[in-house]
Design an enzyme around this catalytic site. Sequence first.
Site, PDB file in Angstrom:
ATOM      1  N   HIS A  73     -23.921  58.572  30.402  1.00  0.00           N
ATOM      2  CA  HIS A  73     -22.186  57.889  30.104  1.00  0.00           C
ATOM      3  C   HIS A  73     -21.345  58.624  31.095  1.00  0.00           C
ATOM      4  CE1 HIS A  73     -19.716  55.063  28.752  1.00  0.00           C
ATOM      5  NE2 HIS A  73     -18.805  56.138  28.286  1.00  0.00           N
TER       6      HIS A  73
ATOM      7  N   MET B 118     -14.522  49.513  22.435  1.00  0.00           N
ATOM      8  CA  MET B 118     -13.602  51.251  22.607  1.00  0.00           C
ATOM      9  C   MET B 118     -14.096  51.903  20.738  1.00  0.00           C
ATOM     10  SD  MET B 118     -13.611  52.702  25.330  1.00  0.00           S
ATOM     11  CE  MET B 118     -12.834  54.113  24.263  1.00  0.00           C
TER      12      MET B 118
ATOM     13  N   ASP C 233     -17.399  59.082  32.436  1.00  0.00           N
ATOM     14  CA  ASP C 233     -16.050  58.686  31.836  1.00  0.00           C
ATOM     15  C   ASP C 233     -15.379  59.185  32.936  1.00  0.00           C
ATOM     16  OD1 ASP C 233     -16.338  57.187  29.638  1.00  0.00           O
ATOM     17  OD2 ASP C 233     -16.801  59.302  28.566  1.00  0.00           O
TER      18      ASP C 233
ATOM     19  N   SER D 245     -22.917  61.030  26.786  1.00  0.00           N
ATOM     20  CA  SER D 245     -21.262  60.975  27.899  1.00  0.00           C
ATOM     21  C   SER D 245     -21.421  62.621  27.932  1.00  0.00           C
ATOM     22  CB  SER D 245     -19.543  60.312  26.734  1.00  0.00           C
ATOM     23  OG  SER D 245     -19.034  60.822  27.932  1.00  0.00           O
TER      24      SER D 245
ATOM     25  N   MET E 122     -12.387  53.964  33.817  1.00  0.00           N
ATOM     26  CA  MET E 122     -11.203  54.271  32.665  1.00  0.00           C
ATOM     27  C   MET E 122      -9.855  54.832  33.299  1.00  0.00           C
ATOM     28  SD  MET E 122     -11.902  55.726  28.988  1.00  0.00           S
ATOM     29  CE  MET E 122     -13.244  57.133  29.816  1.00  0.00           C
TER      30      MET E 122
ATOM     31  N   ASP F 145     -18.473  52.357  21.598  1.00  0.00           N
ATOM     32  CA  ASP F 145     -18.220  54.096  22.674  1.00  0.00           C
ATOM     33  C   ASP F 145     -16.764  54.935  21.983  1.00  0.00           C
ATOM     34  OD1 ASP F 145     -17.488  56.026  24.206  1.00  0.00           O
ATOM     35  OD2 ASP F 145     -17.029  55.240  25.729  1.00  0.00           O
TER      36      ASP F 145
ATOM     37  N   HIS G 267     -18.262  54.679  33.353  1.00  0.00           N
ATOM     38  CA  HIS G 267     -17.390  53.639  32.667  1.00  0.00           C
ATOM     39  C   HIS G 267     -15.210  53.781  33.458  1.00  0.00           C
ATOM     40  CE1 HIS G 267     -14.773  53.531  28.475  1.00  0.00           C
ATOM     41  NE2 HIS G 267     -14.197  52.004  28.726  1.00  0.00           N
TER      42      HIS G 267
ATOM     43  N   MET H  59     -11.678  58.795  34.445  1.00  0.00           N
ATOM     44  CA  MET H  59      -9.921  58.549  33.939  1.00  0.00           C
ATOM     45  C   MET H  59      -9.248  59.198  35.095  1.00  0.00           C
ATOM     46  SD  MET H  59     -10.286  60.046  29.727  1.00  0.00           S
ATOM     47  CE  MET H  59     -12.355  59.591  28.866  1.00  0.00           C
TER      48      MET H  59
HETATM   49  C1  DX5 Z   1     -13.397  58.023  25.319  1.00  0.00           C
HETATM   50  C2  DX5 Z   1     -14.473  58.132  26.411  1.00  0.00           C
HETATM   51  C3  DX5 Z   1     -15.858  58.490  25.684  1.00  0.00           C
HETATM   52  C4  DX5 Z   1     -15.745  59.567  24.875  1.00  0.00           C
HETATM   53  C5  DX5 Z   1     -17.030  59.731  23.449  1.00  0.00           C
HETATM   54  O1  DX5 Z   1     -12.493  57.738  26.033  1.00  0.00           O
HETATM   55  O2  DX5 Z   1     -14.814  56.490  26.424  1.00  0.00           O
HETATM   56  O3  DX5 Z   1     -16.794  57.832  26.069  1.00  0.00           O
HETATM   57  O4  DX5 Z   1     -15.899  60.644  26.075  1.00  0.00           O
HETATM   58  O5  DX5 Z   1     -16.603  60.799  22.869  1.00  0.00           O
HETATM   59  P1  DX5 Z   1     -16.637  61.264  21.408  1.00  0.00           P
HETATM   60  O6  DX5 Z   1     -18.383  60.734  21.391  1.00  0.00           O
HETATM   61  O7  DX5 Z   1     -16.649  62.282  21.315  1.00  0.00           O
HETATM   62  O8  DX5 Z   1     -16.187  60.351  20.773  1.00  0.00           O
HETATM   63 ZN    ZN Z   2     -16.723  55.822  27.720  1.00  0.00          ZN
END
Ligand code: DX5
Ligand code: ZN
Length: 241
Positions: free
Chosen positions: A49, A153, A51, A24, A84, A191, A82, A53
Amino acid sequence: MVPPRRVQGVGVTDPEREIALAPSILAADLGHLADQVRAADRGGAAMIHVDVMDGRFVPEITMGPAITRAVREATRLPLDVHLMIVEPERHLASFAKAGASRLAVHVEVCPHLYQTLHEIKVLGCEATVALNPATPPEQVEWVLPAVSTVLVMTVEPGAGGQPFIPEMLSKVRALADRRRVLGLAFDIEVDGGIGPATAAAVVEAGATILVAGSAVFGAPEGIAAAIARLREAARAARARP
Ligand code: DX5
Ligand code: ZN
């Protein structure tokens, strides 16, 4: 733009197939994003990946289609985006256009989930449904035949570097059970909090795609060595009887 390589059904039906690692970029040094993505690619990542947000579904705001496009230009690996975000259906097309190969939407914000998954597939992407830690697996029961992947998650979404929630192992097991009983081949992606200490347990429970942020981009031994270590942990778990 070079067309991305595609992954499908990684490791679900064939126990000899590799577990897919999805670093990620949330944990990457964004000032050197392209270099970091290339290092992950060379190190053996199966996909990257991304992320996304929005400051609403989760408190933070991170990256959008512009960064997705930059990653697309740095690698031919599939991009695992992903979302979110609330109302993800409003943004599917722009992420697909930016180079997403796989799009994950959260069941908690999709009142018309079949339709949203259908739209993802029409855009030429693989469809993933994601579940927050408190969301029961039964909530995705009726869409299991319509997805490539279920993303569990294993931390509360919104930040990297949080500790793995061990209770999520039974959710992964429950989904792996449903996969077997229904004769389906969807991947189970985990994840959050995935690293050398947790990789074996999630693979044993039935996960086939492992997302790792800080365990890859924050690893003192470097990106390639961190991926190799994770892969080794996953492989050892698979090899156990
Ligand atoms: C969290 C994300 C993850 C995050 C994981 O909301 O969806 O993809 O990057 O990070 P680590 O591997 O550091 O827990
Ligand atoms: Zn993620």
